[in-house]
Write a protein that holds these residues in place. Structure first.
Motif, short mmCIF file in Angstrom:
data_model
loop_
_atom_site.label_atom_id
_atom_site.label_comp_id
_atom_site.label_asym_id
_atom_site.label_seq_id
_atom_site.Cartn_x
_atom_site.Cartn_y
_atom_site.Cartn_z
N ALA A 193 0.83 -1.21 0.00
CA ALA A 193 0.00 0.00 0.00
C ALA A 193 0.86 1.26 0.00
O ALA A 193 0.56 2.23 -0.69
CB ALA A 193 -0.93 -0.01 1.21
N LYS A 198 -1.02 4.57 -1.68
CA LYS A 198 -2.40 4.53 -1.20
C LYS A 198 -2.42 4.95 0.27
O LYS A 198 -2.29 4.14 1.18
CB LYS A 198 -2.98 3.13 -1.38
CG LYS A 198 -3.09 2.71 -2.84
CD LYS A 198 -3.67 1.30 -2.97
CE LYS A 198 -3.81 0.90 -4.45
NZ LYS A 198 -4.37 -0.48 -4.59
N ALA A 201 -5.39 3.63 2.58
CA ALA A 201 -5.29 2.19 2.75
C ALA A 201 -4.11 1.82 3.64
O ALA A 201 -4.21 0.95 4.51
CB ALA A 201 -5.15 1.50 1.40
#
Length: 231
Positions: A193, A198, A201
């Protein structure tokens, strides 16, 4: 160097060595730490040993009771919850900052190098699961989380993580036989992630990772095993 400076250095050496041995499980929770035995083990007088034990008591690694001596501490439920709550706050922020750097600076050689470092640590951790005693995994776990704290670029978060790193490694070592597979699978998800940039996330995965670590510790080491209230 004067005598007091030399004595302080020896106390620091004993402190580092004894803390490392407690974290590694050489002295399990509840073990009596006798000054004469420690003096012989480290080749020092009682003064550096007493200074080291005093500092370890301040850090929460040992407890001292009048007429009962010094013993390696047990971490009770309330202390574990407090420690992991602080850890959640620090590490969720840390990992989000790391993901933000990947998203914004993907072409930077330093970012690429850090991604390779994360992959190497995860590979080493997953590979260490095959070792029966898994003694390499606790320091690898610390190295993984410390790497994220360093890469976050936030000196305050890094300093805060360093303050609790030894205790995190200590608790992880107690549960490495049970939590090993799950924790390194979670590390792999967090690393992916982060490298994908991200942010949300990565933060969510780290928060779940720390919560899982707390839940596992409470189930195996405290009588009233529940997760953090309200989680």
């Amino acid at each position: 160097m004067n005598a007091s400076g030399h004595g302080g250095r020896r106390a620091d050496e004993v402190l580092r060595s004894l803390r490392a041995e407690i974290v590694a499980g050489t002295y399990p929770a509840g073990s009596r730490l006798k000054e004469p035995t420690l003096c012989e083990a480290y080749g020092v007088s009682r003064v550096p040993v007493r200074e080291a034990l005093k500092q370890l008591e301040a850090e929460g690694f040992v407890t001292s009771v009048a007429y009962a001596g010094v013993r390696v501490a047990h971490i009770d439920r309330s202390e574990a919850v407090d420690l992991f709550t602080v850890r959640t706050t620090i590490e969720e922020l840390t990992v989000r900052r790391c993901a933000e750097r990947f998203r914004a600076e993907r072409d930077d050689p330093e970012v690429h190098e850090f991604g390779s470092r994360l992959d190497t640590l995860v590979e080493a951790g997953l590979g260490g699961l095959g070792d029966p005693d898994r003694s390499d995994l606790p320091p690898l776990n610390t190295e993984f989380h410390l790497a994220l704290a360093e890469f976050s670029g936030n000196a305050s978060l890094l300093a805060l993580f360093r303050q609790i790193a030894a205790k995190i490694e200590w608790l992880y070592g107690m549960d490495v036989q049970v939590r090993g597979e799950h924790s390194w699978d979670e590390h792999a998800e967090i690393a992916a992630a982060v490298q994908a940039g991200k942010v949300a996330a990565a933060g969510r995965l780290m928060k779940r990772h720390v919560q899982n670590s707390l839940d596992g510790y409470l189930k195996r080491h405290t009588p009233d095993a529940t997760s953090i209230p309200g989680k």
